[in-house]
Enzyme design. Structure first.
Site, PDB file in Angstrom:
ATOM      1  N   ASP A  98       0.820  -1.213   0.000  1.00 55.34           N
ATOM      2  CA  ASP A  98       0.000   0.000   0.000  1.00 55.34           C
ATOM      3  C   ASP A  98       0.855   1.264   0.000  1.00 55.34           C
ATOM      4  O   ASP A  98       0.620   2.183  -0.777  1.00 55.34           O
ATOM      5  CB  ASP A  98      -0.964  -0.007   1.207  1.00 55.34           C
ATOM      6  N   ASP A 101       6.909   4.088   3.596  1.00 58.11           N
ATOM      7  CA  ASP A 101       7.090   5.237   4.475  1.00 58.11           C
ATOM      8  C   ASP A 101       8.586   5.300   4.836  1.00 58.11           C
ATOM      9  O   ASP A 101       9.390   5.764   4.039  1.00 58.11           O
ATOM     10  CB  ASP A 101       6.161   5.015   5.674  1.00 58.11           C
ATOM     11  N   SER A 102       8.964   4.759   5.983  1.00 60.28           N
ATOM     12  CA  SER A 102      10.389   4.737   6.335  1.00 60.28           C
ATOM     13  C   SER A 102      11.153   3.750   5.441  1.00 60.28           C
ATOM     14  O   SER A 102      12.362   3.894   5.244  1.00 60.28           O
ATOM     15  CB  SER A 102      10.568   4.331   7.801  1.00 60.28           C
ATOM     16  N   GLY A 103      10.457   2.736   4.946  1.00 61.88           N
ATOM     17  CA  GLY A 103      11.106   1.708   4.133  1.00 61.88           C
ATOM     18  C   GLY A 103      11.553   0.513   4.963  1.00 61.88           C
ATOM     19  O   GLY A 103      12.028  -0.484   4.425  1.00 61.88           O
ATOM     20  N   THR A 105       9.824  -1.751   6.841  1.00 60.44           N
ATOM     21  CA  THR A 105       9.054  -2.984   6.670  1.00 60.44           C
ATOM     22  C   THR A 105       9.459  -3.684   5.379  1.00 60.44           C
ATOM     23  O   THR A 105       9.740  -4.878   5.358  1.00 60.44           O
ATOM     24  CB  THR A 105       7.533  -2.666   6.623  1.00 60.44           C
ATOM     25  N   LEU A 106       9.494  -2.888   4.317  1.00 59.81           N
ATOM     26  CA  LEU A 106       9.803  -3.455   3.001  1.00 59.81           C
ATOM     27  C   LEU A 106      11.220  -3.960   2.893  1.00 59.81           C
ATOM     28  O   LEU A 106      11.464  -4.985   2.262  1.00 59.81           O
ATOM     29  CB  LEU A 106       9.552  -2.396   1.928  1.00 59.81           C
ATOM     30  N   LYS A 129       6.074   7.792   0.203  1.00 61.13           N
ATOM     31  CA  LYS A 129       6.381   9.067   0.863  1.00 61.13           C
ATOM     32  C   LYS A 129       7.902   9.192   0.922  1.00 61.13           C
ATOM     33  O   LYS A 129       8.511   8.844   1.943  1.00 61.13           O
ATOM     34  CB  LYS A 129       5.830   9.067   2.296  1.00 61.13           C
ATOM     35  N   ASP A 157      -5.376   2.343   6.663  1.00 60.59           N
ATOM     36  CA  ASP A 157      -6.240   2.612   7.816  1.00 60.59           C
ATOM     37  C   ASP A 157      -5.683   3.656   8.763  1.00 60.59           C
ATOM     38  O   ASP A 157      -4.487   3.947   8.774  1.00 60.59           O
ATOM     39  CB  ASP A 157      -6.432   1.323   8.618  1.00 60.59           C
TER      40      ASP A 157
HETATM   41  P1  IMP Z   1       7.486   1.644   6.832  1.00 60.39           P
HETATM   42  O1  IMP Z   1       8.101   0.413   7.379  1.00 60.39           O
HETATM   43  O2  IMP Z   1       7.798   2.851   7.679  1.00 60.39           O
HETATM   44  O3  IMP Z   1       7.793   1.910   5.378  1.00 60.39           O
HETATM   45  O4  IMP Z   1       5.930   1.489   7.063  1.00 60.39           O
HETATM   46  C1  IMP Z   1       5.094   1.011   6.136  1.00 60.39           C
HETATM   47  C2  IMP Z   1       3.761   0.678   6.776  1.00 60.39           C
HETATM   48  O5  IMP Z   1       3.326   1.684   7.703  1.00 60.39           O
HETATM   49  C3  IMP Z   1       2.711   0.641   5.698  1.00 60.39           C
HETATM   50  O6  IMP Z   1       2.612  -0.631   5.099  1.00 60.39           O
HETATM   51  C4  IMP Z   1       1.467   1.049   6.460  1.00 60.39           C
HETATM   52  O7  IMP Z   1       0.886  -0.072   7.072  1.00 60.39           O
HETATM   53  C5  IMP Z   1       1.962   1.989   7.519  1.00 60.39           C
HETATM   54  N1  IMP Z   1       1.825   3.405   7.093  1.00 60.39           N
HETATM   55  C6  IMP Z   1       2.820   4.264   6.782  1.00 60.39           C
HETATM   56  N2  IMP Z   1       2.343   5.466   6.409  1.00 60.39           N
HETATM   57  C7  IMP Z   1       0.991   5.362   6.495  1.00 60.39           C
HETATM   58  C8  IMP Z   1      -0.095   6.288   6.217  1.00 60.39           C
HETATM   59  O8  IMP Z   1       0.080   7.457   5.824  1.00 60.39           O
HETATM   60  N3  IMP Z   1      -1.347   5.804   6.417  1.00 60.39           N
HETATM   61  C9  IMP Z   1      -1.610   4.527   6.833  1.00 60.39           C
HETATM   62  N4  IMP Z   1      -0.631   3.634   7.088  1.00 60.39           N
HETATM   63  C10 IMP Z   1       0.651   4.052   6.930  1.00 60.39           C
HETATM   64 MG    MG Z   2       1.456  -2.125   4.771  1.00 62.48          MG
END
Ligand code: IMP
Ligand code: MG
Length: 174
Positions: A98, A101-103, A105-106, A129, A157
């Site tokens: 979806d 964000d920080s990257g 998780t991926l 983002k 969500d």
């Molecule tokens: P990351 O590990 O920081 O890249 O986080 C990714 C996960 O954070 C996404 O798969 C979402 O589940 C959640 N997330 C990050 N930004 C948003 C947002 O703006 N709205 C809703 N969920 C978000």
């Molecule tokens: Mg997600």
């Protein structure tokens, strides 16, 4: 506390862009079968809309991961809540997310999948983002780059609400 949702990307804009990305993916994977891995729960709407528009053969699997930590910030520690049902060895895998964000998780997930020997491994995201990136991630297909705002809809969500909105909106706390 209540919140209002301001539209960032309309249903028409999102649908049109998904069709464009689907056409690109169909071209890139011509003559091959693409194995979609949907990252639950947020990736579900995007995965369905994308899969419907692909002209190459498609198989699908689902994973669910959760990052420990605060509700709206990713901690970088990832827990696999639901693992894949099928092996991915030798498959052309396309991970469908979806939002990046920080990257964190991926980057964890891609490393995990790479170790299972896919023939190829690419990443497709509905939203990105880039300003928020902490860990470098190689993203092959991005539908939209968005500003650093918390968004909902199309699978995303806020406290488990709003996933069903057919558009992308920014959460504004009242
Ligand atoms: P990351 O590990 O920081 O890249 O986080 C990714 C996960 O954070 C996404 O798969 C979402 O589940 C959640 N997330 C990050 N930004 C948003 C947002 O703006 N709205 C809703 N969920 C978000
Ligand atoms: Mg997600």
């Amino acid at each position: 506390m209540s919140e209002t949702i301001r539209t960032l990307l309309s249903e028409e804009e999102v649908d049109q862009r998904i069709a464009e990305i689907a056409a690109q993916i169909s071209e890139d994977y011509e003559g091959r079968q693409v194995h979609l891995i949907c990252v639950l729960k947020g990736g579900i709407f995007f995965t369905c809309e994308l899969a419907k528009r692909l002209s190459v053969p498609v198989s699908m699997d689902f994973m669910s991961v959760s990052s420990y930590g605060a509700a709206t910030k990713s901690s970088g520690v990832v827990k696999i809540v639901k693992d894949l049902d099928e092996e991915i060895e030798g498959k052309d895998v396309l991970v469908v997310e979806d939002i990046i964000d920080s990257g964190r998780t991926l980057s964890y997930l891609l490393e995990y999948l790479r170790n299972r020997g896919p023939k190829s491994l690419r990443l497709c995201t509905l939203l990105d983002k880039p300003e928020r990136r902490v860990v470098e991630v190689d993203v092959h297909y991005t539908c939209f780059q968005i500003p650093d705002e918390f968004v909902v809809g199309y699978g995303l969500d806020y406290a488990q609400k709003y996933r069903n909105l057919p558009y992308i909106g920014i959460v504004e706390l009242d």
